[in-house]
Design a protein around this motif. Structure first.
Motif, PDB file in Angstrom:
ATOM      1  N   HIS A 294      41.327   2.964   4.136  1.00  0.00           N
ATOM      2  CA  HIS A 294      39.977   2.378   4.514  1.00  0.00           C
ATOM      3  C   HIS A 294      38.846   3.136   3.923  1.00  0.00           C
ATOM      4  O   HIS A 294      37.860   2.591   3.448  1.00  0.00           O
ATOM      5  CB  HIS A 294      39.759   2.512   5.975  1.00  0.00           C
ATOM      6  N   ILE A 295      38.810   4.337   3.986  1.00  0.00           N
ATOM      7  CA  ILE A 295      37.909   5.292   3.085  1.00  0.00           C
ATOM      8  C   ILE A 295      37.707   4.792   1.712  1.00  0.00           C
ATOM      9  O   ILE A 295      36.732   4.752   1.036  1.00  0.00           O
ATOM     10  CB  ILE A 295      38.002   6.919   3.189  1.00  0.00           C
ATOM     11  N   ARG A 296      38.867   4.631   0.931  1.00  0.00           N
ATOM     12  CA  ARG A 296      39.021   4.301  -0.362  1.00  0.00           C
ATOM     13  C   ARG A 296      38.390   2.919  -0.635  1.00  0.00           C
ATOM     14  O   ARG A 296      37.871   2.450  -1.774  1.00  0.00           O
ATOM     15  CB  ARG A 296      40.435   4.178  -1.188  1.00  0.00           C
ATOM     16  N   ALA A 297      38.536   2.071   0.240  1.00  0.00           N
ATOM     17  CA  ALA A 297      38.156   0.565   0.236  1.00  0.00           C
ATOM     18  C   ALA A 297      36.706   0.478   0.539  1.00  0.00           C
ATOM     19  O   ALA A 297      36.095  -0.365  -0.005  1.00  0.00           O
ATOM     20  CB  ALA A 297      38.923  -0.246   0.961  1.00  0.00           C
ATOM     21  N   TYR A 298      35.863   1.227   1.522  1.00  0.00           N
ATOM     22  CA  TYR A 298      34.765   0.950   2.228  1.00  0.00           C
ATOM     23  C   TYR A 298      33.835   1.922   2.031  1.00  0.00           C
ATOM     24  O   TYR A 298      32.512   1.672   2.211  1.00  0.00           O
ATOM     25  CB  TYR A 298      34.901   0.520   3.732  1.00  0.00           C
ATOM     26  N   VAL A 299      34.225   3.194   1.784  1.00  0.00           N
ATOM     27  CA  VAL A 299      33.334   4.346   1.901  1.00  0.00           C
ATOM     28  C   VAL A 299      32.675   4.686   0.370  1.00  0.00           C
ATOM     29  O   VAL A 299      33.345   4.651  -0.587  1.00  0.00           O
ATOM     30  CB  VAL A 299      33.953   5.741   2.333  1.00  0.00           C
ATOM     31  N   ASP A 300      31.498   4.752   0.452  1.00  0.00           N
ATOM     32  CA  ASP A 300      30.453   5.031  -0.895  1.00  0.00           C
ATOM     33  C   ASP A 300      30.768   6.412  -1.466  1.00  0.00           C
ATOM     34  O   ASP A 300      31.039   6.666  -2.637  1.00  0.00           O
ATOM     35  CB  ASP A 300      29.092   4.445  -1.077  1.00  0.00           C
ATOM     36  N   ASP A 301      30.703   7.535  -0.658  1.00  0.00           N
ATOM     37  CA  ASP A 301      30.757   8.763  -1.080  1.00  0.00           C
ATOM     38  C   ASP A 301      31.034   9.698   0.281  1.00  0.00           C
ATOM     39  O   ASP A 301      30.594   9.321   1.325  1.00  0.00           O
ATOM     40  CB  ASP A 301      29.460   9.200  -1.640  1.00  0.00           C
ATOM     41  N   ILE A 302      31.318  10.646  -0.189  1.00  0.00           N
ATOM     42  CA  ILE A 302      31.387  11.972   1.231  1.00  0.00           C
ATOM     43  C   ILE A 302      30.736  13.176   0.544  1.00  0.00           C
ATOM     44  O   ILE A 302      31.020  13.600  -0.443  1.00  0.00           O
ATOM     45  CB  ILE A 302      32.868  12.114   1.469  1.00  0.00           C
ATOM     46  N   VAL A 303      29.667  13.548   1.494  1.00  0.00           N
ATOM     47  CA  VAL A 303      28.981  14.899   1.086  1.00  0.00           C
ATOM     48  C   VAL A 303      29.529  15.933   2.162  1.00  0.00           C
ATOM     49  O   VAL A 303      29.631  15.374   3.097  1.00  0.00           O
ATOM     50  CB  VAL A 303      27.487  14.829   0.840  1.00  0.00           C
ATOM     51  N   THR A 304      29.320  17.123   1.848  1.00  0.00           N
ATOM     52  CA  THR A 304      29.467  18.234   2.741  1.00  0.00           C
ATOM     53  C   THR A 304      28.104  18.960   3.142  1.00  0.00           C
ATOM     54  O   THR A 304      27.107  18.866   2.246  1.00  0.00           O
ATOM     55  CB  THR A 304      30.526  18.947   2.053  1.00  0.00           C
ATOM     56  N   VAL A 305      28.242  19.667   4.233  1.00  0.00           N
ATOM     57  CA  VAL A 305      27.023  20.614   4.764  1.00  0.00           C
ATOM     58  C   VAL A 305      27.571  21.848   5.040  1.00  0.00           C
ATOM     59  O   VAL A 305      28.711  22.127   5.365  1.00  0.00           O
ATOM     60  CB  VAL A 305      26.517  19.820   6.082  1.00  0.00           C
ATOM     61  N   THR A 306      26.737  22.949   4.736  1.00  0.00           N
ATOM     62  CA  THR A 306      27.073  24.383   5.043  1.00  0.00           C
ATOM     63  C   THR A 306      27.086  24.763   6.534  1.00  0.00           C
ATOM     64  O   THR A 306      26.463  23.762   7.453  1.00  0.00           O
ATOM     65  CB  THR A 306      26.146  25.496   4.441  1.00  0.00           C
ATOM     66  N   GLU A 307      27.523  25.721   7.066  1.00  0.00           N
ATOM     67  CA  GLU A 307      27.477  26.178   8.329  1.00  0.00           C
ATOM     68  C   GLU A 307      26.009  26.456   8.752  1.00  0.00           C
ATOM     69  O   GLU A 307      25.751  26.087   9.764  1.00  0.00           O
ATOM     70  CB  GLU A 307      28.222  27.479   8.448  1.00  0.00           C
ATOM     71  N   ASP A 308      25.271  27.001   7.858  1.00  0.00           N
ATOM     72  CA  ASP A 308      23.859  27.273   8.464  1.00  0.00           C
ATOM     73  C   ASP A 308      23.008  25.900   8.411  1.00  0.00           C
ATOM     74  O   ASP A 308      22.415  25.741   9.467  1.00  0.00           O
ATOM     75  CB  ASP A 308      23.064  27.870   6.895  1.00  0.00           C
ATOM     76  N   GLU A 309      23.415  24.793   7.795  1.00  0.00           N
ATOM     77  CA  GLU A 309      22.958  23.571   7.841  1.00  0.00           C
ATOM     78  C   GLU A 309      23.252  22.826   9.078  1.00  0.00           C
ATOM     79  O   GLU A 309      22.554  22.093   9.744  1.00  0.00           O
ATOM     80  CB  GLU A 309      23.257  22.643   6.558  1.00  0.00           C
TER      81      GLU A 309
END
Length: 324
Positions: A244-259
């Motif tokens: 599903h992610i490959r078919a429908y998700v545009d991107d994945i970003v990551t966030v830090t622990e502080d954020e």
């Protein structure tokens, strides 16, 4: 793959069980980028997990329900299964890590489930649940790698689109991938131009790594267990979720622990938007990673859960005061 019809059927099944949560306009009128919050922290169990859990348990045969259900969870899914099982008169056993937040362990037990604790690894709890299911004949209610679970979570996407038809980008927390699988399917099958962006902690960035590599990538339990976002301490996404992610998700970003820390504190200023760290990651991405996100004006961040332990919240506030 889950169809739009599967998600619509789940929506019907969930009427009177899951709350149709509101969209909260979080940014001011002067902001170029508007952000609305989808407040799944207002569900009866304090998290979106009720949707998929109930859809799965309600879809089981009478014989399967009579034998009982078992699941494995870091917290919120366990509560969802326990809530669904109680509503349907079904025995529930939940395998949870011993280091799960105390409030989540207690809440799951209070809903009538039997709790079995294991070590911190997500694979360890899955294997223990599968062993017990094979021994006792329980039906497994997986936390994410299941089409009924995905369809239930997809009802969040339907509601976003119904309430905000002009939405351009939706930010979704990613753990095992059930929520983003369902939301992205609901949105892309209804309105393909909407951008769907996953958000996960840097310490548990297996979904981003998987999307980049074109295959499922796992993260070590020792690393994943260090993130503040306890609901996202999943070592790898499910195979069904990956498709599903490959078919429908545009991107994945990551966030830090502080954020994550900062976003959690910011959201805690309003009781309506109170989020646990796992539920705050999408807002963290909006606040700190605008350059990695689509340049869109109408955005939604899913607040996936609000079950933050009061002691943890006090510690986060104290740490912030010391820093200042």
């Amino acid at each position: 793959m889950v169809s739009l019809q599967d998600i619509l059927e789940a929506q019907t099944r969930l009427q009177g069980i899951a709350v149709r949560t509101p969209l909260f306009e979080w940014t001011g009128a002067a902001d170029q980028r508007k952000l609305f919050l989808k407040l799944e922290n207002l569900q009866p169990i304090g998290a979106f997990k009720l949707r998929g859990a109930y859809n799965k348990v309600a879809s089981l045969s009478e014989d399967d329900r009579r034998r009982g259900v078992i699941s494995y969870s870091s917290g919120n899914h366990g509560q969802g299964v326990a809530y669904a099982a109680r509503a349907l008169g079904v025995k529930a056993i939940i395998v949870m890590p011993g280091n799960a937040p105390t409030n989540k362990l207690e809440a799951t037990a209070a809903l009538g489930a039997e709790i079995i604790t294991v070590g911190p690894g997500s694979e360890e709890r899955r294997l223990r649940a599968e062993q017990l299911a094979a021994k006792h004949g329980y039906s497994i209610v997986p936390p994410y790698n299941d089409e009924k679970i995905i369809a239930g979570q997809g009802t969040v996407g339907l509601e976003i689109l119904e309430d905000l038809p002009k939405v351009e980008t939706v930010l979704v927390p990613v753990g095992g991938g059930g929520l983003i699988s369902g939301i992205s399917a609901a949105l892309k099958l209804s309105s393909p131009n909407i951008k769907v962006i996953g958000v996960e902690p840097e310490l548990a960035a297996d979904a981003q790594a998987s999307l980049r590599a074109g295959r499922i990538v796992s993260s070590p339990a020792e690393q994943v267990s260090q993130t503040l976002a306890d609901g996202l301490r999943t070592q790898s996404i499910g195979a069904i979720n990956f498709e599903h992610i490959r078919a429908y998700v545009d991107d994945i970003v990551t966030v830090t622990e502080d954020e994550i820390h900062e976003a959690t504190l910011t959201l805690s200023a309003n009781t309506q938007t109170l989020a646990e760290p796992s539920g705050a990651v999408a807002v963290a991405a909006f606040l700190f990673h605008a350059d990695e996100l689509p340049n869109t004006k109408i955005n939604v961040a899913v607040i996936s859960g609000g079950n933050i332990d009061s002691t943890l919240l006090a510690e986060l506030r104290s740490a912030e005061l010391r820093r200042l």
